[in-house]
Design an enzyme around this catalytic site. Sequence first.
Site, PDB file in Angstrom:
ATOM      1  N   HIS A  95       1.346  -1.290   0.684  1.00  0.00           N
ATOM      2  CA  HIS A  95       0.067   0.240  -0.224  1.00  0.00           C
ATOM      3  C   HIS A  95       0.763   1.410   0.041  1.00  0.00           C
ATOM      4  CE1 HIS A  95      -4.073   2.145   0.478  1.00  0.00           C
ATOM      5  NE2 HIS A  95      -3.287   3.126   1.174  1.00  0.00           N
ATOM      6  N   HIS A 126       1.544   5.715  -2.198  1.00  0.00           N
ATOM      7  CA  HIS A 126       0.512   6.757  -3.689  1.00  0.00           C
ATOM      8  C   HIS A 126       1.816   6.951  -3.938  1.00  0.00           C
ATOM      9  CE1 HIS A 126      -2.928   5.069  -1.088  1.00  0.00           C
ATOM     10  NE2 HIS A 126      -2.450   5.810   0.255  1.00  0.00           N
ATOM     11  N   ARG A 163     -10.745   0.396  -4.944  1.00  0.00           N
ATOM     12  CA  ARG A 163     -10.796   0.495  -3.585  1.00  0.00           C
ATOM     13  C   ARG A 163     -12.059   1.841  -3.181  1.00  0.00           C
ATOM     14  NH1 ARG A 163      -6.880   4.755   0.096  1.00  0.00           N
ATOM     15  NH2 ARG A 163      -6.842   3.752   1.650  1.00  0.00           N
ATOM     16  N   HIS A 194      -5.361  -0.310   7.003  1.00  0.00           N
ATOM     17  CA  HIS A 194      -5.429   1.335   7.841  1.00  0.00           C
ATOM     18  C   HIS A 194      -6.440   0.981   9.294  1.00  0.00           C
ATOM     19  CE1 HIS A 194      -3.460   3.912   5.194  1.00  0.00           C
ATOM     20  NE2 HIS A 194      -4.982   4.338   4.723  1.00  0.00           N
ATOM     21  N   ASP A 207       2.184   2.823   3.852  1.00  0.00           N
ATOM     22  CA  ASP A 207       1.645   3.874   2.939  1.00  0.00           C
ATOM     23  C   ASP A 207       1.949   5.094   2.695  1.00  0.00           C
ATOM     24  OD1 ASP A 207      -1.164   4.983   3.457  1.00  0.00           O
ATOM     25  OD2 ASP A 207      -1.045   5.472   5.197  1.00  0.00           O
TER      26      ASP A 207
END
Length: 289
Positions: free
Chosen positions: A28, A30, A121, A177, A244
């Site tokens: 995970h 970004h 998602r 999360h 993350d």
Amino acid sequence: MQTPNIPAPIRDTRTPKFKFPAKACDCHAHIFGPPERFKLLPKTHFVPHVCLLEDYIRMLRTVGCERAVLVQPSVYGTDNSAIIEALRSKLFEMRAVAVVAPDVTDRELEDLHAVGFRGIRINTASATPGLKITDAPRLAERIKPMGWHLQFFANLRLMPELEAHLAKLPVNIVIDHFACIAAADGLDAPPFQSLLRLLRRENCWAKLMGPYFASETFPLYPDLVPFARAMIDAAPERVVWGSDWPHPSARGKLPNDGDLADMLLEWAPDEKQRHRMLVDNPRRLYDFD
């Protein structure tokens, strides 16, 4: 051009205390920018710094990951262009999770699959609007033949009814999360027990990631250890790990990714289980190899 209103990630990643196994995967992360090419939505709940694929790969190599999964952030809406470009670059072995419109076409899904996407998602916990839980059943039926999954950014404290919705879905589901549980509420709190019930279902997975969503004990989050272990015990073959990066929601609890990696030593003390989380489970979920 919008001015960033969250901290930039810590660029000096500390080398972890243990060596990640070959083919370890960060499940995970970004990427953001450049802003002149990839436009944010007009109204978003945060404005990120430029965090390029090359920056992310630099962190991955320091930590020891050889595979990665990019997740479409809410601030880009359904424009997955930045991730598509990253996948096509072939700079790293990657898969991805998309955000799509409720009426996404079959051709669009096929094109995303061809470039490396393996899931959608659904974000029910973010201040930036997107897909709703009511979109999930129809999307699930459409992606089931492709072997894709639905990933949920959900808050089980605020939406306890989500358990019933997620339990009905006919595809793999992935909860990220920590489902925004509160470690301070204890292991017996209804939201965490709801998460464990879901994890005991054969189609439910979880990403151990984003400790700052569930705990205030920054920077090492010792109070999350029993929660992570309980999740692993509930679904040892269906938990994965994610950094993350670049931590857009961490705000005042911005972590060093080396610290996040080392939390695995406490969350999964058994080396064989860490191998499952880092290598075997991601390989199956994201169709690597």
